[in-house]
Design an enzyme around this catalytic site. Structure first.
Site: not given
Lengths: 599, 239
Positions: A20, A22-23, A127, A247, A249, A259, A262, A293, A363, A393, A404
């Site tokens: 439940a 975002g997607a 970005f 990935q 970070h 996080l 950057e 990165r 990440h 995800e 990504r």
């Protein structure tokens, strides 16, 4: 005890969503908007949908405004393809980039509190990796809600599903997919509060269970991201695609795993090792802290490996420092106030006076349950499993390939959520009958009985910690044949030891220990597929970096498909990368061939 | 500087299988920057795997780990040991679940019950107005947004509701009120009448005693009492 492991009730619905976040909610909202009165059930492991991981996304979501004279979807497609290190599927890239703005409007019209410019229009920011005119210069493409864009998406989508009558099963996990004759009829779910198993039969089942970050010791992911959805499909005999594409970070805050943007490096922060040496000059003499990165992450990891990291006894996680002490008060107060407040709040440090602990942190997982561009789940032979979908995800339609771009994850969940819903709606309308009682759970009872009845002296917590440390040391930023072989041996041993980890409390209602035990199994399965797939891929591509094979190789121009019927026995298959933009031969098609990922 | 602390956690526990409530004491050696969620996990890993508590993001963005520590509602993921020792001036901490819904087990409460009050105020746009800008979005000036944007930052951790001195059997609660106030002030909402009815009905904002306890405990630093006061004055309907 075994009496409790029976199915307490069977319920029916049109659409079952496992997850439940975002997607899941974007998908559910679309279904309910277009088919009012449809019965849509959503299961979530957390106490309420609003507590899902999507709520923590900060920066923004990339979308090309059709009215923007400087930007175009083709540029966004190129950036995504290049960023993916030529492993994204181009049909999916096209679909998502072209439908992005429509989704921004969906969110805006339904009440998301996007940040505004002086004229009251949606603000946009730049970005990393997002450019115009095929890499010419950076572009204002990301719309955002301050530093809480994910929360805005969650609140808006949750509100819409609530408005249109979704049914939530909170603190509820899916423990077995019900498959028969290449068709999915729902799942067996465990309601944690009640301590009861129920069978949910549905015309369409959508897995939207999120990430797997807890496989690693240092991660920016929520505690619940234990790869449950991936384990669920592995247990059903279905494959996972590209699990090795993980990935990292470079600068997670050591301790809580948050996080550190950057920005810290762009405003002049200096990375220092135990001896306070500024070490980036040894790895990237010109760019130093401003190198990409992955390069910075490998530099930090090298310092740690060679014994020049720092260990704080509070968490025993080796790290390096980022030094911000020399920066002016103006920089601290105006340019990095949010990250500074994180250091203050979670490690009690003052960025003006103290050295701040950072290290590469897990990440995002680019790989996941393989689907076509409609979100339909495919088996190892790329045949669709009827009635089974995956999005978010946990899924890999493959928009991100092996790396990504920032802002592309929440864009993906919102666009794919909507696109998958369209396909599900077709099925719900076209399917006159709901699945019948012949969809039965085959192994959940035996599995849970084994957890509850286990005897021995092993501890679930200790096994979990060992696994996470192993993965962080041996299968993260740096990977070699030796380190991964060691990790695989360790995982086999941990899996075996887990069978001797008893539960202290054996009542099923609200039993967090039982949940932790189930999660450990899921984590181990995901860790094993990551390790085996990474061992198989003898090259470096995107976020997957092999010390012993540091260059991208054309021989590996395919998606990995991993299946695992017995723990440890991973079978590797492959899926072709979709190159439809390149093959179409239109203007700029040459940008979509195998190009170098160089910035 | 002291590097470790000998902490005593006295935790209110509840076992639904036996319907039994008791207080259990745990001693933990804790580093200065360990958070209370780290202490709970340490207890799980080393002393008592049955201790049950809630958590999700563990960086102050989801509100799953809210508990009362020495009477004060807060997020366990944000409370560092050395800050707790300094602000409470003790190394013994009494930890209880929030008193806003029934307890499921130990520190975990039935969030469904707590959220029912939020759901009641309809935390979404009931009837959206037509977009005003030419590209299909609404035009909302930053000044207009500024008036209510702080209220949108609420994560429904229920700390404010736990600290509120109003009668919980009637008041919908400060966080539910915030959700209603946001949408009254949102220029995209076409259904203001129903919203105002919710805010000013008998379970609404006039149940608030203006103690400002909500503002004092909000982990996101939202001035909840300010929004309540605005609503009481009728200042939320003026554009």
């Amino acid at each position: 005890m075994n009496g409790d492991l029976k199915i307490h009730a069977t319920v029916h619905c049109d659409v079952l969503i496992i997850g439940a976040g975002g997607a899941a909610l974007r998908c559910g909202a679309e279904i309910l908007e277009k088919v009012p009165g449809a019965s849509v059930y959503a299961l979530t492991k957390v106490s309420h949908p609003q507590k899902s991981h999507t709520s923590t996304a900060q920066g923004g979501l990339a979308a090309v405004d059709p009215k923007d004279p400087l930007d175009a979807p083709i540029y966004h497609m190129f950036d995504t393809w290049k960023g993916s290190d030529c492993t994204a599927d181009q049909n999916v890239v096209k679909l998502i980039c072209e439908s992005a703005w429509e989704q921004i409007l969906w969110l805006e019209n339904r009440g998301m509190h996007f940040s505004r410019d002086r004229e009251g229009r949606l603000s946009k920011r730049t970005f990393g990796g997002h450019t115009r005119n095929f890499g010419e210069s950076s572009v204002y493409r990301a719309v955002f809600e301050a530093d809480r864009t994910g929360k805005g998406i969650m609140d808006t989508s949750w509100g819409e599903t609530l408005k249109r009558g979704i049914t939530f099963f909170n603190q509820c996990i899916a423990v077995e997919l019900l498959l028969k004759d290449r068709r999915c009829g729902g799942c067996i779910a465990f309601q944690q509060k009640e301590g009861q198993f129920i069978r949910i039969l549905a015309k369409a089942t959508i897995i939207a269970s999120g990430g797997s970050g807890q496989v690693f010791r240092v991660t920016t992911n929520c505690r619940q991201n234990t790869g449950d959805g991936l384990a669920l499909v592995l247990q059903a005999g279905l494959p996972i695609m590209d699990p090795e594409a993980v990935q990292f970070h470079p600068t997670g805050i050591v301790g809580p795993g948050i996080l550190a943007s950057e920005t810290l490096r762009s405003v002049g922060g200096i990375l220092r090792n135990r001896d306070l040496e500024p070490f980036m000059v040894n790895y990237a003499p010109k760019m130093k802290e401003l190198a990409p990165r992955d390069l910075v992450a490998r530099a930090i990891e090298s310092e740690i490996r060679e014994g020049r990291g720092i260990v704080n006894p509070d968490h025993n996680i080796p790290h390096v420092w980022i030094d911000l002490r020399h920066l002016s008060d103006e920089v601290h107060e105006k340019q990095i106030p949010e990250v500074s407040s994180f250091f203050k709040r979670y490690v009690n440090l003052d960025t003006k006076k103290d050295l701040c602990p950072v290290r590469p942190s897990n990440h995002y997982h680019m790989g996941g349950i393989p689907t076509n561009q409609y979100g339909e789940v495919e088996d190892a032979n790329q045949q669709v499993i009827g009635g089974l979908y995956a999005v978010g995800e946990c899924a890999a339609a493959s928009f991100h390939g092996f790396n990504r771009l920032g802002t592309n994850s929440i864009l993906e969940l919102i666009t794919m959520g909507k696109l998958v819903a369209e396909r599900v709606i077709d099925r719900v309308k076209g399917e006159p009958t709901r699945p019948d009682d012949s969809f039965r759970g085959d192994y959940f009872a035996a599995r849970f009985a084994a957890y509850v009845q286990a005897v021995g002296s092993e501890s679930v917590g200790a096994l979990r910690n060992t696994m996470r440390t192993t993965m962080t040391e041996k299968v993260s930023v740096f990977r070699t044949e030796k380190s991964m072989t060691e990790a695989i041996e360790q995982l086999l041993e941990l899996h075996e030891r887990a069978t001797r980890a008893p539960l202290t409390g054996r009542g099923l209602a609200g039993n967090q220990e039982l949940l932790n035990r189930w999660e450990l199994d899921n984590l181990l399965q995901v860790a094993m597929t990551i390790s085996q797939a990474a061992l198989h891929r003898k090259e470096s591509r995107g976020a997957h970096f092999r010390d012993d094979y540091p260059v991208r190789q054309d021989a590996f121009n395919y998606h990995t498909l991993t299946s695992m019927n017995t723990f440890g026995a991973v079978e590797i298959g492959r899926r072709e990368i979709d190159m439809s933009l390149f093959k179409a031969g239109g203007p700029h098609h040459e940008k979509f061939g195998y190009i170098e990922r160089k910035y | 500087m002291k590097t470790t602390y000998d902490i005593e956690l006295r935790i209110r526990r509840y076992d639904p299988d036996q319907d039994r409530t008791w207080v259990q004491s745990y001693r933990v050696e804790a580093g200065r920057i360990m958070r209370f969620v780290d202490l709970f996990r340490k207890i799980n890993d080393e002393q008592d795997a049955t201790l049950t508590w809630g958590s999700s993001c563990e960086h102050g963005q989801c509100g799953s780990c809210s508990v009362r520590v020495n009477g004060k509602p807060l997020l366990a993921c944000e409370l560092l040991v050395e800050n707790a020792v300094a602000s409470f001036k003790t190394t013994t901490f009494f930890i209880e679940p929030l008193p806003v819904a029934k307890v499921i087990r130990d520190l975990v409460i039935d969030t469904d019950q707590a959220y029912a009050r939020v759901d009641q105020v309809k935390p979404y746009i009931i009837t959206p107005k037509q977009p005003t800008a030419q590209n299909g979005a609404h035009q909302i000036s930053p000044d207009e947004l500024e008036r209510y944007v702080d209220a949108t930052r609420c994560i429904n951790c229920f700390s404010c509701a736990a600290a509120c001195i109003s009668d919980h059997s009637t008041f919908l609660g400060p966080n539910a009120m915030l959700a209603a106030i946001v949408r009254v002030m949102d220029p995209r909402e076409g259904e203001k009448r129903q919203r105002l009815d919710t805010i000013y009905n008998e379970n609404g904002v006039y149940r608030c005693h203006s103690s400002q306890a909500c503002t004092f405990v909000c982990p996101k630093g939202i001035d909840v009492a300010h929004f309540m006061a605005m609503a009481k004055q009728g200042a939320i309907t003026v554009g």
